[in-house]
Design an enzyme around this catalytic site. Structure first.
Site, PDB file in Angstrom:
ATOM      1  N   THR A   1      -1.140  78.469  34.668  1.00 43.43           N
ATOM      2  CA  THR A   1      -1.493  79.919  35.164  1.00 43.43           C
ATOM      3  C   THR A   1      -2.094  79.799  36.386  1.00 43.43           C
ATOM      4  O   THR A   1      -2.020  80.605  37.302  1.00 43.43           O
ATOM      5  CB  THR A   1      -2.252  80.634  34.281  1.00 43.43           C
ATOM      6  OG1 THR A   1      -3.704  79.685  33.733  1.00 43.43           O
ATOM      7  CG2 THR A   1      -1.729  81.226  32.952  1.00 43.43           C
TER       8      THR A   1
ATOM      9  N   LYS B   1      34.270 114.609  24.790  1.00 45.44           N
ATOM     10  CA  LYS B   1      34.312 113.578  25.681  1.00 45.44           C
ATOM     11  C   LYS B   1      34.746 114.192  27.159  1.00 45.44           C
ATOM     12  O   LYS B   1      35.921 114.858  27.216  1.00 45.44           O
ATOM     13  CB  LYS B   1      35.234 112.443  25.618  1.00 45.44           C
ATOM     14  CG  LYS B   1      34.963 111.275  26.474  1.00 45.44           C
ATOM     15  CD  LYS B   1      36.279 110.493  26.854  1.00 45.44           C
ATOM     16  CE  LYS B   1      37.158 111.294  27.638  1.00 45.44           C
ATOM     17  NZ  LYS B   1      38.420 110.351  28.138  1.00 45.44           N
TER      18      LYS B   1
ATOM     19  N   ARG C   1       9.606  80.297  23.297  1.00 42.82           N
ATOM     20  CA  ARG C   1       9.596  80.645  22.058  1.00 42.82           C
ATOM     21  C   ARG C   1      10.254  82.140  21.568  1.00 42.82           C
ATOM     22  O   ARG C   1      10.385  82.387  20.559  1.00 42.82           O
ATOM     23  CB  ARG C   1       8.120  80.749  21.483  1.00 42.82           C
ATOM     24  CG  ARG C   1       7.459  79.453  21.326  1.00 42.82           C
ATOM     25  CD  ARG C   1       6.012  79.570  21.094  1.00 42.82           C
ATOM     26  NE  ARG C   1       5.097  79.985  22.130  1.00 42.82           N
ATOM     27  CZ  ARG C   1       3.858  80.393  22.466  1.00 42.82           C
ATOM     28  NH1 ARG C   1       2.997  80.531  21.134  1.00 42.82           N
ATOM     29  NH2 ARG C   1       3.302  80.585  23.637  1.00 42.82           N
TER      30      ARG C   1
ATOM     31  N   GLN D   1       7.415  80.510  41.443  1.00 49.80           N
ATOM     32  CA  GLN D   1       6.702  79.115  41.197  1.00 49.80           C
ATOM     33  C   GLN D   1       7.800  78.214  40.453  1.00 49.80           C
ATOM     34  O   GLN D   1       8.422  78.707  39.331  1.00 49.80           O
ATOM     35  CB  GLN D   1       5.574  79.464  39.947  1.00 49.80           C
ATOM     36  CG  GLN D   1       5.125  78.103  39.498  1.00 49.80           C
ATOM     37  CD  GLN D   1       4.165  78.563  38.101  1.00 49.80           C
ATOM     38  OE1 GLN D   1       4.665  79.288  37.322  1.00 49.80           O
ATOM     39  NE2 GLN D   1       3.062  77.755  37.910  1.00 49.80           N
TER      40      GLN D   1
ATOM     41  N   LEU E   1       1.780  87.416  36.322  1.00 44.22           N
ATOM     42  CA  LEU E   1       2.390  86.372  36.170  1.00 44.22           C
ATOM     43  C   LEU E   1       3.570  86.295  35.249  1.00 44.22           C
ATOM     44  O   LEU E   1       3.221  86.971  34.168  1.00 44.22           O
ATOM     45  CB  LEU E   1       1.404  85.344  35.502  1.00 44.22           C
ATOM     46  CG  LEU E   1      -0.081  85.373  36.537  1.00 44.22           C
ATOM     47  CD1 LEU E   1      -0.841  83.939  35.606  1.00 44.22           C
ATOM     48  CD2 LEU E   1       0.374  84.625  37.848  1.00 44.22           C
TER      49      LEU E   1
HETATM   50  C1  UD1 Z   1      -3.714  82.195  28.974  1.00 43.51           C
HETATM   51  C2  UD1 Z   1      -5.022  81.593  29.234  1.00 43.51           C
HETATM   52  C3  UD1 Z   1      -6.002  82.133  27.922  1.00 43.51           C
HETATM   53  C4  UD1 Z   1      -5.769  83.728  27.822  1.00 43.51           C
HETATM   54  C5  UD1 Z   1      -4.398  83.785  27.321  1.00 43.51           C
HETATM   55  C6  UD1 Z   1      -4.365  85.350  27.069  1.00 43.51           C
HETATM   56  C7  UD1 Z   1      -5.204  80.076  30.682  1.00 43.51           C
HETATM   57  C8  UD1 Z   1      -5.139  78.492  30.966  1.00 43.51           C
HETATM   58  N1  UD1 Z   1      -5.125  80.329  29.582  1.00 43.51           N
HETATM   59  O1  UD1 Z   1      -3.184  81.431  27.886  1.00 43.51           O
HETATM   60  O2  UD1 Z   1      -7.474  81.739  28.013  1.00 43.51           O
HETATM   61  O3  UD1 Z   1      -6.626  83.901  26.224  1.00 43.51           O
HETATM   62  O4  UD1 Z   1      -3.541  83.643  28.450  1.00 43.51           O
HETATM   63  O5  UD1 Z   1      -2.997  85.802  27.122  1.00 43.51           O
HETATM   64  O6  UD1 Z   1      -4.742  80.797  31.740  1.00 43.51           O
HETATM   65  N2  UD1 Z   1       2.664  81.779  33.447  1.00 43.51           N
HETATM   66  C9  UD1 Z   1       3.246  81.505  34.898  1.00 43.51           C
HETATM   67  N3  UD1 Z   1       3.473  80.107  35.249  1.00 43.51           N
HETATM   68  C10 UD1 Z   1       3.029  79.003  34.303  1.00 43.51           C
HETATM   69  C11 UD1 Z   1       2.239  79.243  33.207  1.00 43.51           C
HETATM   70  C12 UD1 Z   1       2.134  80.705  32.672  1.00 43.51           C
HETATM   71  O7  UD1 Z   1       3.726  82.218  35.565  1.00 43.51           O
HETATM   72  O8  UD1 Z   1       2.890  77.837  34.658  1.00 43.51           O
HETATM   73  C13 UD1 Z   1       2.552  82.947  33.187  1.00 43.51           C
HETATM   74  C14 UD1 Z   1       3.408  83.268  31.566  1.00 43.51           C
HETATM   75  O9  UD1 Z   1       4.590  83.807  32.080  1.00 43.51           O
HETATM   76  C15 UD1 Z   1       2.389  84.312  31.060  1.00 43.51           C
HETATM   77  C16 UD1 Z   1       0.944  84.169  31.772  1.00 43.51           C
HETATM   78  O10 UD1 Z   1       1.281  83.431  32.823  1.00 43.51           O
HETATM   79  O11 UD1 Z   1       2.942  85.768  31.560  1.00 43.51           O
HETATM   80  C17 UD1 Z   1       0.215  83.376  30.650  1.00 43.51           C
HETATM   81  O12 UD1 Z   1       0.569  81.963  30.331  1.00 43.51           O
HETATM   82  P1  UD1 Z   1       0.742  81.427  28.894  1.00 43.51           P
HETATM   83  O13 UD1 Z   1       1.194  80.184  28.789  1.00 43.51           O
HETATM   84  O14 UD1 Z   1       1.225  82.441  27.760  1.00 43.51           O
HETATM   85  O15 UD1 Z   1      -0.871  81.355  28.694  1.00 43.51           O
HETATM   86  P2  UD1 Z   1      -1.652  81.364  27.269  1.00 43.51           P
HETATM   87  O16 UD1 Z   1      -1.473  79.843  26.679  1.00 43.51           O
HETATM   88  O17 UD1 Z   1      -1.468  82.450  26.430  1.00 43.51           O
END
Ligand code: UD1
Ligand code: CA
Length: 450
Positions: free
Chosen positions: A78, A350, A13, A72, A6
């Site tokens: 996620t 160079k 941030r 996406q 993903l």
């Molecule tokens: C997620 C988990 C959390 C876990 C944590 C570990 C969920 C709901 N929560 O939280 O339980 O402890 O990861 O790091 O899954 N991404 C997408 N599309 C989206 C949203 C996210 O591709 O719509 C990708 C982000 O780029 C990232 C990953 O998914 O690589 C995780 O997303 P992030 O928003 O960082 O999840 P967390 O809130 O950290």
């Protein structure tokens, strides 16, 4: 085993124009680490889910085999991201899910996790949890003797929830069929109105399917997720320590590894010595017993056996065995220095080759030149290789002697054993063994200073 990575989150941030997962860690974009370990752990097909600006990520992963990309369009969570990436998942597939912003995950961990999932007695899903008693950031994993109960996001934890020491790493293994059916039923009824992937194992369990938790005792640093520049710097530190330790275990001596930055692709042979404050970038190769002294920055540079480089900047250069470089030398792209040469202080080379045993000890410049072996290129000598429009080459034969402050106006050829007198400006070729002298005679005016 297939893998879905993903990488479609917005990464706001990071406060950066660069896609989050394209930020480099020691010369390699963070998502590439994830792709590499997934492959090493046995993933045969990998789908990277990208969002806005995804072509930047595709470009950054160019040349990686077995990769495909899914888009996406809007980051709805996620679960929605996995759905976008699940297009080629078949019911019988084992599907490993990873995050593109967790570059410190190791192939060893993934291999162990995959083995656990395989031996799980027909589990439809396995969630990797890590020991992390404090509640910040990660989702909390609840289980009953290893049977999955639920994951609650840290922000959704209330007083009604009991404490659990286990956090969700964000790494999962699913049976294809269960993953697809779970994704189809996801809802976004939570505080963030997102489709949570973490709800899929819960839905499966509610159906009476077997869902297991893998309790990892791995160091937490392995699961560092990168959301900010501060976390990126932290990840660089962890990766740096890992890379340096691997080199040291292979027989490289480092005086102070805490100040040494070595890119992931750099190769260093046993017996090489790396002094403090050294940066080795790109595809450097350091041969056995070479010494890289303090404050060197080498990029894409090959250093021969037993060579010694001090306080120097080298990019795209090749340094022969037993050659001394520096202090304060600048080797630019195309500098190919032979064996047992000396390229001393305040010397720039160079796009030029130097034959074996050639010396340019101090304060000189060679650009666009083919220099033979055993040449002495004295202090202050230069090749005038540029006329403001075009560059020209200089040729210097074996054992020639180029005197101090000589200017060689290219194109020009100095024959073998030719001797250029100090202070000469040569515009014409010098035949072998000849002396070239081109300077004004000294005149003396007696008592002039009075
Ligand atoms: C997620 C988990 C959390 C876990 C944590 C570990 C969920 C709901 N929560 O939280 O339980 O402890 O990861 O790091 O899954 N991404 C997408 N599309 C989206 C949203 C996210 O591709 O719509 C990708 C982000 O780029 C990232 C990953 O998914 O690589 C995780 O997303 P992030 O928003 O960082 O999840 P967390 O809130 O950290
Ligand atoms: Ca995260």
């Amino acid at each position: 085993m297939k893998a879905i990575i993903l990488a479609a989150g917005e990464g706001k941030r990071m406060q950066s124009d660069l896609q989050k997962v394209m930020h480099p860690i020691l010369g390699k974009p963070m998502v590439r680490y994830v792709v590499d370990v997934a492959k090493e752990a046995g993933a045969s097909a990998i789908t990277v889910v990208v969002g806005k600006g995804g072509d930047e990520i595709e470009k950054g992963l160019e040349g990686c085999e077995g990769l495909s990309f899914a888009v996406q369009k809007v980051p709805l969570g996620t679960g929605d991201a996995v759905k976008a990436g699940a297009g080629s998942i078949a019911p019988n597939d084992d599907v490993l899910v990873l995050c593109g912003d967790m570059p410190l995950v190791t192939a060893e961990f993934l291999t162990e996790f995959a083995a656990f999932a395989r031996s799980g007695g027909g589990a439809e899903a396995v969630v990797a949890a890590v020991y992390k008693p404090d509640v910040a950031d990660f989702g909390r994993v609840y289980d009953d003797n290893g049977d999955f109960v639920e994951i609650v996001e840290a922000r959704d934890i209330t007083a009604a929830h009991s404490h659990t020491d286990w956090a969700n790493t964000g790494i999962y293994m699913f049976k294809g069929e269960s993953l697809l059916s779970g994704l189809a039923r996801l809802k976004n009824t939570n505080s963030q109105q997102e489709y949570y992937l973490t709800d899929v194992p819960k839905l499966l369990r509610e159906e009476g399917k077997r869902v297991r938790v893998f309790h990892s005792r791995e160091d937490l640093s392995v699961f560092t997720g990168i959301n900010t520049q501060v976390q990126l710097a932290e990840a660089v530190r962890f990766m740096r320590e890992r890379i340096n330790a691997a080199h040291m275990m292979a027989g490289v001596r480092m005086i102070d590894p805490s100040s040494v930055y070595i890119d992931s692709a750099v190769k260093i042979s046993r017996g090489a010595v790396i002094y403090p404050a050294v940066i080795l970038e790109g595809n450097c190769e350091i041969s056995e017993n070479a010494v890289i002294g303090a404050n060197c920055q080498l990029t894409d540079t090959i250093v021969g056996a037993g060579a010694n480089v001090k306080h120097s900047v080298c990019a795209g250069a090749k340094i022969g065995a037993g050659t001394d470089v520096g202090p304060f030398a600048y080797l630019r792209p195309g500098a190919v220095i032979g064996e047992k040469c000396r390229v001393g202080n305040f010397v720039e080379v160079k796009n030029a080759t130097l034959g074996n045993g050639t010396k340019m000890a101090h304060l000189s410049y060679i650009g666009d030149a083919d220099v033979g072996s055993g040449v002495n290129y004295s202090c202050g000598a230069i090749t005038a290789n540029y006329d403001g429009k075009n560059k020209f080459r200089t040729k210097i034969g074996d054992n020639a002697f180029i005197g101090s402050n000589a200017n060689l106006i290219a194109p020009i050829e100095i024959g073998e054993n030719g001797f250029v007198a100090a202070g000469s400006t040569l515009t014409d070729d010098l035949p072998p063994r000849a002396l070239g002298i081109a300077r004004q005679r000294q005149s003396i005016k007696a008592d002039w200073a009075k």
